[in-house]
Write a protein that holds these residues in place. Structure first.
Motif, PDB file in Angstrom:
ATOM      1  N   GLN A 129       0.932  -0.927   0.259  1.00 33.74           N
ATOM      2  CA  GLN A 129       0.229  -0.200   0.058  1.00 33.74           C
ATOM      3  C   GLN A 129       1.415   1.078  -0.678  1.00 33.74           C
ATOM      4  O   GLN A 129       0.285   2.377  -0.939  1.00 33.74           O
ATOM      5  N   ASP A 130       2.047   1.195   0.434  1.00 33.00           N
ATOM      6  CA  ASP A 130       2.847   2.289   0.591  1.00 33.00           C
ATOM      7  C   ASP A 130       4.433   1.881   1.289  1.00 33.00           C
ATOM      8  O   ASP A 130       4.497   0.602   1.551  1.00 33.00           O
ATOM      9  N   TYR A 131       5.399   2.741   0.827  1.00 33.38           N
ATOM     10  CA  TYR A 131       6.665   2.431   1.524  1.00 33.38           C
ATOM     11  C   TYR A 131       7.651   3.909   2.451  1.00 33.38           C
ATOM     12  O   TYR A 131       6.407   5.167   1.598  1.00 33.38           O
ATOM     13  N   LEU A 132       8.134   4.353   3.210  1.00 36.21           N
ATOM     14  CA  LEU A 132       8.563   4.675   3.830  1.00 36.21           C
ATOM     15  C   LEU A 132       9.700   4.473   4.008  1.00 36.21           C
ATOM     16  O   LEU A 132      10.632   3.212   4.294  1.00 36.21           O
ATOM     17  N   VAL A 133      10.658   5.286   4.069  1.00 39.43           N
ATOM     18  CA  VAL A 133      12.366   5.446   3.795  1.00 39.43           C
ATOM     19  C   VAL A 133      12.208   6.345   5.287  1.00 39.43           C
ATOM     20  O   VAL A 133      12.506   6.970   5.952  1.00 39.43           O
ATOM     21  N   LYS A 134      13.819   5.345   5.814  1.00 39.92           N
ATOM     22  CA  LYS A 134      14.265   5.663   7.213  1.00 39.92           C
ATOM     23  C   LYS A 134      14.781   6.711   7.429  1.00 39.92           C
ATOM     24  O   LYS A 134      15.187   6.569   6.356  1.00 39.92           O
ATOM     25  N   GLY A 135      14.786   7.937   8.336  1.00 39.12           N
ATOM     26  CA  GLY A 135      15.634   8.857   8.180  1.00 39.12           C
ATOM     27  C   GLY A 135      14.586   9.765   7.598  1.00 39.12           C
ATOM     28  O   GLY A 135      14.751  10.945   7.960  1.00 39.12           O
ATOM     29  N   GLN A 136      13.644  10.001   6.709  1.00 33.82           N
ATOM     30  CA  GLN A 136      12.837  11.332   5.977  1.00 33.82           C
ATOM     31  C   GLN A 136      11.706  10.317   6.656  1.00 33.82           C
ATOM     32  O   GLN A 136      10.412  11.401   6.337  1.00 33.82           O
ATOM     33  N   VAL A 137      10.898  10.133   7.985  1.00 36.16           N
ATOM     34  CA  VAL A 137      10.095   9.614   8.628  1.00 36.16           C
ATOM     35  C   VAL A 137       9.794  10.485   9.712  1.00 36.16           C
ATOM     36  O   VAL A 137      10.354  10.296  10.814  1.00 36.16           O
ATOM     37  N   ASP A 138       8.580  10.975  10.105  1.00 34.08           N
ATOM     38  CA  ASP A 138       8.166  11.412  11.399  1.00 34.08           C
ATOM     39  C   ASP A 138       6.957  10.873  11.400  1.00 34.08           C
ATOM     40  O   ASP A 138       6.767   9.935  11.100  1.00 34.08           O
TER      41      ASP A 138
END
Length: 412
Positions: A129-138
């Motif tokens: 459904q989605d992806y998140l990049v470590k270091g760019q997520v709050d």
């Protein structure tokens, strides 16, 4: 891992990025989300918990470090899987495919590193459904991604179920057209009224079928029912009905039609236990006596001047049970003005006021006599008859009901 405490201040962590005040960005309470965190790095797992603790999103986190551990949770999981694509025992698209396949009702959000963002894009293309990049997520972004991913997964699931229902309905219509055809009685002395109602527990038609054909001065009619319920039975019913019409229209001798049909049943059935009950009647134009062949099927009822009589016929085993040559043929009176009711056993299997007693043929004859005594026409008879059977049954009939009414020399 326990549910995080949401009362503490928002952290500023270098691994996931600085957080200003996520509670101000996402203040409204929302539905709790179950999260299955599949992450082997203890620090990253701790950060996920801490980031979510400072949002309004209520979460219940289950943390595992390997695919092997996750396998015990995935089949029944319904929330959001937060997945690191680099685990000690699996990784990449192969890992993602297994998670998507095993947790088919869950949303999947992929965690990637800065150098692996292309994997996140590929993961979404593969079904995440989605992806998140470590270091760019709050925390706020993480919470929104989890919540919206679950909502999108639910919407996708609803759309899939709707598509399946539409396909099911189209297949049902195709089977119904095959089982319940337009009869060929243009030059026959018989007029007809046909009727079909599916049973309560199934949206798809069962194996009930009927047909009527006039060929070379003789009208042949058939009603049948394949044992069992489901697509295999319905498909076999379609095959038998089409084969019967082809045999009759092809000029096969009357005595040879049902033996040939039995050979087709045996060759086409999905299991050896499948069989079909049949009733075939034949009337020569100008005659007032008809021929009947009964193979394990309820006998027809004859209606004349308001009186209802069971057509006397010696029952034979159903088609496909004990193949032993042509079935016995018997004659019965079918004068002008009389109506013949052929039906499937869904009608006589209704309870006569409740279990364990069933309506059976004698009960159906009694109900039919009562309905006719109220002045019901042949046109309205099937619906009234089913209504009465359901009243006796105490609710909708369990099995499919097919009826074919044939009136000799009078309008149906």
């Amino acid at each position: 891992m326990t549910e995080p405490d949401t009362a503490g201040p928002a952290p500023a962590d270098p691994a996931f990025g600085a957080v200003a005040d996520p509670r101000a960005a996402d203040p409204a309470p929302v539905e709790a989300v179950d999260v299955l965190l599949i992450e082997d790095d203890h620090q990253d797992a701790f950060l996920v918990e801490e980031l979510l603790a400072d949002t309004a999103l209520s979460v219940r986190i289950t943390w595992v470090t390997t695919l092997a551990e996750a396998r015990t949770h995935l089949p029944a999981f319904r929330g959001c899987v937060l997945l690191d694509l680099n685990l000690p025992d699996a990784g990449g698209m192969g890992l993602l495919r297994e998670v998507l396949t095993t947790a088919s009702s869950a949303a999947v959000v992929v965690l990637t590193g800065l150098n692996d963002e292309h994997e996140g894009v590929a993961a979404v293309s593969a079904g995440a459904q989605d992806y998140l990049v470590k270091g760019q997520v709050d925390g706020s972004l993480l919470a929104r991604s989890l919540r919206y991913s679950v909502e999108r997964q639910r919407a996708d699931e609803d759309a899939r179920q709707l598509r399946e229902a539409e396909m099911y309905a189209r297949e049902n219509m195709r089977l119904e057209r095959g089982l319940l055809p337009q009869v060929l009685l243009d030059s026959s002395p018989l007029t007809h009224r046909s009727y079909y109602r599916p049973g309560r527990k199934r949206a798809i038609v069962g194996g009930d079928f009927f047909d009527a054909v006039q060929k070379d001065g003789t009208t042949h009619v058939i009603v049948g029912d394949v044992s069992g319920h489901g697509p295999d039975e319905a498909a076999l019913g379609v095959s038998l009905r089409i084969a019967w019409r082809a045999l009759v229209m092809g000029g096969v001798a009357e005595d040879a039609v049902l033996p040939a049909l039995e050979e087709i049943l045996i060759s086409e059935r999905a299991q050896d236990e499948m069989y079909a009950t049949l009733c075939q009647a034949s009337l020569d134009t100008g005659s007032e006596r008809a021929r009947i062949r009964l193979l394990g099927h309820p006998p027809p009822l004859a209606i004349r001047d308001g009186a209802v009589e069971e057509v006397a016929a010696s029952p034979r085993p159903p088609l496909g049970v004990f193949p032993d040559g042509p079935p016995e043929v018997e004659e019965f009176p079918f004068p002008r003005g009389a109506t013949l009711l052929l039906y499937t056993d869904g009608l006589v299997d209704a309870y006569d006021g409740g279990p364990p007693r069933r309506l059976e043929v004698d009960g159906l004859r009694r109900v039919l006599t009562d309905v006719l005594a109220r002045g019901t026409s042949i046109v309205d008879l099937p619906e009234r008859l089913v209504d009465e059977a359901e009243r006796y049954n105490g609710g909708p009939l369990q099995d499919d009901v097919a009826m074919l009414l044939l009136t000799h020399g009078g309008p149906a």
